[in-house]
Design a protein around this motif. Structure first.
Motif, PDB file in Angstrom:
ATOM      1  N   GLY A 131       0.814  -1.204   0.000  1.00 26.03           N
ATOM      2  CA  GLY A 131       0.000   0.000   0.000  1.00 26.03           C
ATOM      3  C   GLY A 131       0.848   1.255   0.000  1.00 26.03           C
ATOM      4  O   GLY A 131       1.971   1.249   0.522  1.00 26.03           O
ATOM      5  N   ALA A 132       0.300   2.302  -0.613  1.00 27.60           N
ATOM      6  CA  ALA A 132       1.037   3.567  -0.682  1.00 27.60           C
ATOM      7  C   ALA A 132       0.093   4.747  -0.492  1.00 27.60           C
ATOM      8  O   ALA A 132       0.337   5.843  -0.983  1.00 27.60           O
ATOM      9  N   GLY A 133      -1.004   4.515   0.231  1.00 29.26           N
ATOM     10  CA  GLY A 133      -1.965   5.583   0.511  1.00 29.26           C
ATOM     11  C   GLY A 133      -1.638   6.248   1.848  1.00 29.26           C
ATOM     12  O   GLY A 133      -0.522   6.157   2.352  1.00 29.26           O
ATOM     13  N   GLY A 134      -2.658   6.882   2.422  1.00 28.17           N
ATOM     14  CA  GLY A 134      -2.474   7.628   3.657  1.00 28.17           C
ATOM     15  C   GLY A 134      -2.036   6.752   4.824  1.00 28.17           C
ATOM     16  O   GLY A 134      -1.177   7.141   5.623  1.00 28.17           O
ATOM     17  N   ALA A 135      -2.616   5.544   4.921  1.00 26.18           N
ATOM     18  CA  ALA A 135      -2.275   4.656   6.043  1.00 26.18           C
ATOM     19  C   ALA A 135      -0.812   4.244   5.957  1.00 26.18           C
ATOM     20  O   ALA A 135      -0.109   4.158   6.974  1.00 26.18           O
ATOM     21  N   ALA A 136      -0.329   4.007   4.751  1.00 29.57           N
ATOM     22  CA  ALA A 136       1.063   3.599   4.566  1.00 29.57           C
ATOM     23  C   ALA A 136       2.019   4.738   4.909  1.00 29.57           C
ATOM     24  O   ALA A 136       2.963   4.553   5.685  1.00 29.57           O
ATOM     25  N   ALA A 154       5.239  -2.015  -1.776  1.00 30.77           N
ATOM     26  CA  ALA A 154       4.607  -2.560  -2.976  1.00 30.77           C
ATOM     27  C   ALA A 154       3.211  -1.971  -3.091  1.00 30.77           C
ATOM     28  O   ALA A 154       2.477  -1.904  -2.101  1.00 30.77           O
ATOM     29  N   ASN A 155       2.880  -1.544  -4.275  1.00 32.61           N
ATOM     30  CA  ASN A 155       1.538  -0.983  -4.481  1.00 32.61           C
ATOM     31  C   ASN A 155       1.021  -1.325  -5.864  1.00 32.61           C
ATOM     32  O   ASN A 155       1.800  -1.506  -6.796  1.00 32.61           O
ATOM     33  N   ARG A 156      -0.319  -1.459  -5.953  1.00 39.56           N
ATOM     34  CA  ARG A 156      -0.959  -1.710  -7.241  1.00 39.56           C
ATOM     35  C   ARG A 156      -0.542  -0.620  -8.236  1.00 39.56           C
ATOM     36  O   ARG A 156      -0.056  -0.901  -9.314  1.00 39.56           O
ATOM     37  N   ASN A 157      -0.684   0.638  -7.831  1.00 36.11           N
ATOM     38  CA  ASN A 157      -0.217   1.757  -8.639  1.00 36.11           C
ATOM     39  C   ASN A 157       1.210   2.081  -8.175  1.00 36.11           C
ATOM     40  O   ASN A 157       1.413   2.771  -7.178  1.00 36.11           O
ATOM     41  N   VAL A 158       2.188   1.573  -8.908  1.00 33.89           N
ATOM     42  CA  VAL A 158       3.572   1.648  -8.413  1.00 33.89           C
ATOM     43  C   VAL A 158       4.104   3.082  -8.388  1.00 33.89           C
ATOM     44  O   VAL A 158       5.000   3.409  -7.591  1.00 33.89           O
ATOM     45  N   GLU A 159       3.506   3.961  -9.167  1.00 38.95           N
ATOM     46  CA  GLU A 159       3.989   5.362  -9.148  1.00 38.95           C
ATOM     47  C   GLU A 159       3.741   6.023  -7.797  1.00 38.95           C
ATOM     48  O   GLU A 159       4.523   6.859  -7.356  1.00 38.95           O
ATOM     49  N   ARG A 160       2.663   5.616  -7.140  1.00 39.53           N
ATOM     50  CA  ARG A 160       2.404   6.173  -5.795  1.00 39.53           C
ATOM     51  C   ARG A 160       3.487   5.698  -4.823  1.00 39.53           C
ATOM     52  O   ARG A 160       3.937   6.452  -3.960  1.00 39.53           O
ATOM     53  N   ALA A 161       3.900   4.456  -4.982  1.00 45.71           N
ATOM     54  CA  ALA A 161       4.968   3.924  -4.129  1.00 45.71           C
ATOM     55  C   ALA A 161       6.290   4.641  -4.440  1.00 45.71           C
ATOM     56  O   ALA A 161       7.061   4.972  -3.532  1.00 45.71           O
ATOM     57  N   ALA A 193      -1.042  -2.230   4.490  1.00 46.26           N
ATOM     58  CA  ALA A 193      -1.563  -0.876   4.748  1.00 46.26           C
ATOM     59  C   ALA A 193      -2.501  -0.447   3.624  1.00 46.26           C
ATOM     60  O   ALA A 193      -2.781   0.733   3.483  1.00 46.26           O
ATOM     61  N   THR A 194      -2.977  -1.407   2.827  1.00 43.71           N
ATOM     62  CA  THR A 194      -3.968  -1.063   1.799  1.00 43.71           C
ATOM     63  C   THR A 194      -5.355  -1.098   2.438  1.00 43.71           C
ATOM     64  O   THR A 194      -5.527  -1.621   3.542  1.00 43.71           O
ATOM     65  N   SER A 195      -6.321  -0.580   1.706  1.00 44.92           N
ATOM     66  CA  SER A 195      -7.698  -0.651   2.205  1.00 44.92           C
ATOM     67  C   SER A 195      -8.442  -1.825   1.573  1.00 44.92           C
ATOM     68  O   SER A 195      -9.659  -1.925   1.695  1.00 44.92           O
ATOM     69  N   ALA A 196      -7.696  -2.727   0.915  1.00 43.81           N
ATOM     70  CA  ALA A 196      -8.333  -3.851   0.216  1.00 43.81           C
ATOM     71  C   ALA A 196      -9.116  -4.752   1.180  1.00 43.81           C
ATOM     72  O   ALA A 196     -10.196  -5.239   0.830  1.00 43.81           O
ATOM     73  N   GLY A 200     -12.945  -6.499   1.358  1.00 46.40           N
ATOM     74  CA  GLY A 200     -12.968  -7.956   1.258  1.00 46.40           C
ATOM     75  C   GLY A 200     -12.207  -8.483   0.050  1.00 46.40           C
ATOM     76  O   GLY A 200     -12.459  -9.592  -0.412  1.00 46.40           O
ATOM     77  N   GLU A 201     -11.267  -7.674  -0.468  1.00 45.56           N
ATOM     78  CA  GLU A 201     -10.519  -8.100  -1.657  1.00 45.56           C
ATOM     79  C   GLU A 201      -9.108  -8.532  -1.286  1.00 45.56           C
ATOM     80  O   GLU A 201      -8.482  -7.936  -0.427  1.00 45.56           O
ATOM     81  N   MET A 202      -8.640  -9.587  -1.979  1.00 46.53           N
ATOM     82  CA  MET A 202      -7.266 -10.036  -1.744  1.00 46.53           C
ATOM     83  C   MET A 202      -6.354  -9.388  -2.768  1.00 46.53           C
ATOM     84  O   MET A 202      -6.727  -9.167  -3.923  1.00 46.53           O
ATOM     85  N   LEU A 203      -5.145  -9.068  -2.335  1.00 44.04           N
ATOM     86  CA  LEU A 203      -4.162  -8.439  -3.220  1.00 44.04           C
ATOM     87  C   LEU A 203      -3.541  -9.504  -4.110  1.00 44.04           C
ATOM     88  O   LEU A 203      -3.434 -10.668  -3.719  1.00 44.04           O
ATOM     89  N   ALA A 204      -3.101  -9.084  -5.284  1.00 40.23           N
ATOM     90  CA  ALA A 204      -2.501 -10.033  -6.235  1.00 40.23           C
ATOM     91  C   ALA A 204      -1.029 -10.248  -5.885  1.00 40.23           C
ATOM     92  O   ALA A 204      -0.127  -9.792  -6.588  1.00 40.23           O
TER      93      ALA A 204
HETATM   94  P1  ATR Z   1      -5.776   5.066   3.063  1.00 44.98           P
HETATM   95  O1  ATR Z   1      -5.739   6.473   3.581  1.00 44.98           O
HETATM   96  O2  ATR Z   1      -6.698   4.165   3.825  1.00 44.98           O
HETATM   97  O3  ATR Z   1      -4.434   4.475   2.882  1.00 44.98           O
HETATM   98  P2  ATR Z   1      -5.940   5.595   0.224  1.00 44.98           P
HETATM   99  O4  ATR Z   1      -5.030   6.769   0.318  1.00 44.98           O
HETATM  100  O5  ATR Z   1      -7.150   5.653  -0.651  1.00 44.98           O
HETATM  101  O6  ATR Z   1      -6.514   5.181   1.637  1.00 44.98           O
HETATM  102  O7  ATR Z   1      -5.050   4.305  -0.181  1.00 44.98           O
HETATM  103  C1  ATR Z   1      -5.603   3.052  -0.330  1.00 44.98           C
HETATM  104  C2  ATR Z   1      -4.480   2.058  -0.576  1.00 44.98           C
HETATM  105  O8  ATR Z   1      -5.046   0.755  -0.712  1.00 44.98           O
HETATM  106  C3  ATR Z   1      -3.693   2.300  -1.838  1.00 44.98           C
HETATM  107  O9  ATR Z   1      -2.398   1.798  -1.684  1.00 44.98           O
HETATM  108  C4  ATR Z   1      -4.489   1.467  -2.863  1.00 44.98           C
HETATM  109  O10 ATR Z   1      -3.745   1.108  -3.993  1.00 44.98           O
HETATM  110  P3  ATR Z   1      -3.654   2.117  -5.260  1.00 44.98           P
HETATM  111  O11 ATR Z   1      -2.766   3.236  -4.836  1.00 44.98           O
HETATM  112  O12 ATR Z   1      -3.051   1.275  -6.327  1.00 44.98           O
HETATM  113  O13 ATR Z   1      -5.053   2.538  -5.519  1.00 44.98           O
HETATM  114  C5  ATR Z   1      -4.750   0.249  -2.015  1.00 44.98           C
HETATM  115  N1  ATR Z   1      -5.883  -0.567  -2.454  1.00 44.98           N
HETATM  116  C6  ATR Z   1      -7.192  -0.382  -2.182  1.00 44.98           C
HETATM  117  N2  ATR Z   1      -7.937  -1.372  -2.705  1.00 44.98           N
HETATM  118  C7  ATR Z   1      -7.079  -2.210  -3.355  1.00 44.98           C
HETATM  119  C8  ATR Z   1      -7.233  -3.423  -4.101  1.00 44.98           C
HETATM  120  N3  ATR Z   1      -8.434  -3.978  -4.281  1.00 44.98           N
HETATM  121  N4  ATR Z   1      -6.126  -4.008  -4.594  1.00 44.98           N
HETATM  122  C9  ATR Z   1      -4.919  -3.447  -4.406  1.00 44.98           C
HETATM  123  N5  ATR Z   1      -4.706  -2.304  -3.712  1.00 44.98           N
HETATM  124  C10 ATR Z   1      -5.766  -1.695  -3.187  1.00 44.98           C
END
Ligand code: ATR
Length: 283
Positions: A131-136, A154-161, A193-196, A200-204
């Motif tokens: 994760g690379a959002g606010g929680a991370a 590691a993040n789905r959107n690697v540019e944020r990471a 630290a993702t919100s996945a 209820g979603e699993m990360l790849a």
């Molecule tokens: P928060 O403040 O809770 O961290 P956020 O800034 O919206 O919220 O960040 C959410 C994080 O969860 C991000 O890293 C997001 O990945 P992306 O930056 O690629 O969007 C990740 N995330 C949320 N749902 C996801 C999913 N289904 N699979 C992979 N990553 C997910």
């Protein structure tokens, strides 16, 4: 609690599932503090006005939760260094001179849970953060302060990471990677630290990153585990931990900022994890 109780609250949108009122009520009872703690459901548009009203009407402190942790920064000119580093505030404290101080206790909450409650040592260890959002971003600096060998984001959107790496690279060994490109060598710690999990979603994630010594930690919490902790167990992790401890420890740090007293977190954590009482057909 009586009518002269000091007022505190948690501000979020939505907020009705927050466990903070329960946690702070237990802290207050345990430490004999005369305070009330409410929930305030406030939309992003109302945030500034409602926070101002709360303090003008005598409120003493607020917790700030999703989705306001970044936006709330415009409500105060004064921030602790750890809040500035995190780029987010989760606690507002009314200071003696009437100014508001913004702090962030999430990082210390995670670190206290890992190092004290779970007895983990992070020094010279390899950490993978998902994760690379606010929680991370809120926990990167405190994690690097523990001097791990490396912290890989590691993040789905690697540019944020990538952007987080640029920002925090002076604090330690930090790198970014896409999920599919994570080297399949077991890490010592994997922190979600993702919100996945909340959806209820699993990360790849690739296989091979969990070993029998790996501690997997989900910053999300749910009574019956999350998809991430279930995945971690299937992969053979040494431990698969939910973020209940982080929740209680960050609350304890906020309580300390407001009241100058450190509550005992153990009974509160136990109460949160206790299964609900079983209903019985007989009286
Ligand atoms: P928060 O403040 O809770 O961290 P956020 O800034 O919206 O919220 O960040 C959410 C994080 O969860 C991000 O890293 C997001 O990945 P992306 O930056 O690629 O969007 C990740 N995330 C949320 N749902 C996801 C999913 N289904 N699979 C992979 N990553 C997910």
């Amino acid at each position: 609690m009586n009518s002269t109780a000091d007022r505190y609250a948690v501000v979020g949108y939505p907020v009705k599932h927050s466990r903070s009122p329960f946690i702070h009520a237990m802290f207050a009872k345990q430490t004999d503090q005369n305070l009330s703690y409410q929930m305030m459901e406030v939309t992003p548009q109302q945030l500034e006005t409602e926070v101002k009203k709360f303090f003008e009407s005598g409120g003493k402190g607020l917790n700030i939760t999703v989705p306001h942790k970044q936006a709330i920064r415009s409500c105060t000119r004064f921030q602790t260094p750890r809040a500035e580093l995190a780029g987010a505030i989760n606690t507002l404290v009314l200071m003696q001179d009437g100014t508001l101080l913004g702090d962030n206790t999430d990082g210390v909450g995670l670190l206290t849970d890992l190092t004290q409650n779970l007895n983990a040592q992070l020094r010279d260890k390899r950490i993978l953060m998902l994760g690379a959002g606010g929680a991370a971003r809120g926990v990167i600096a405190p994690l690097l302060q523990q001097a791990p060998t490396e912290l890989v984001i590691a993040n789905r959107n690697v540019e944020r990471a990538d952007r987080l790496v640029e920002e925090f690279m002076t604090l330690g060994s930090l790198s970014s990677v896409a999920f599919e490109a994570i080297e399949p060598v077991p890490f010592d710690f994997i922190i979600n630290a993702t919100s996945a999990s909340l959806q209820g979603e699993m990360l790849a994630l690739p296989t091979g990153i969990v070993g029998e010594h790996t501690l997997c930690y989900d910053m999300a919490y749910a009574k019956d585990g999350t998809v991430f902790t279930r995945w971690a167990k299937q992969q053979g992790a040494a431990e698969a931990v939910l973020g209940w401890g982080m929740l209680v420890e960050q609350a304890a740090e906020s309580f300390f900022l407001w009241r100058g007293i450190r509550p005992d977190t153990k009974p509160v954590l136990e109460a949160l994890l206790k299964p609900p009482p079983r209903t019985s057909a007989t009286p």
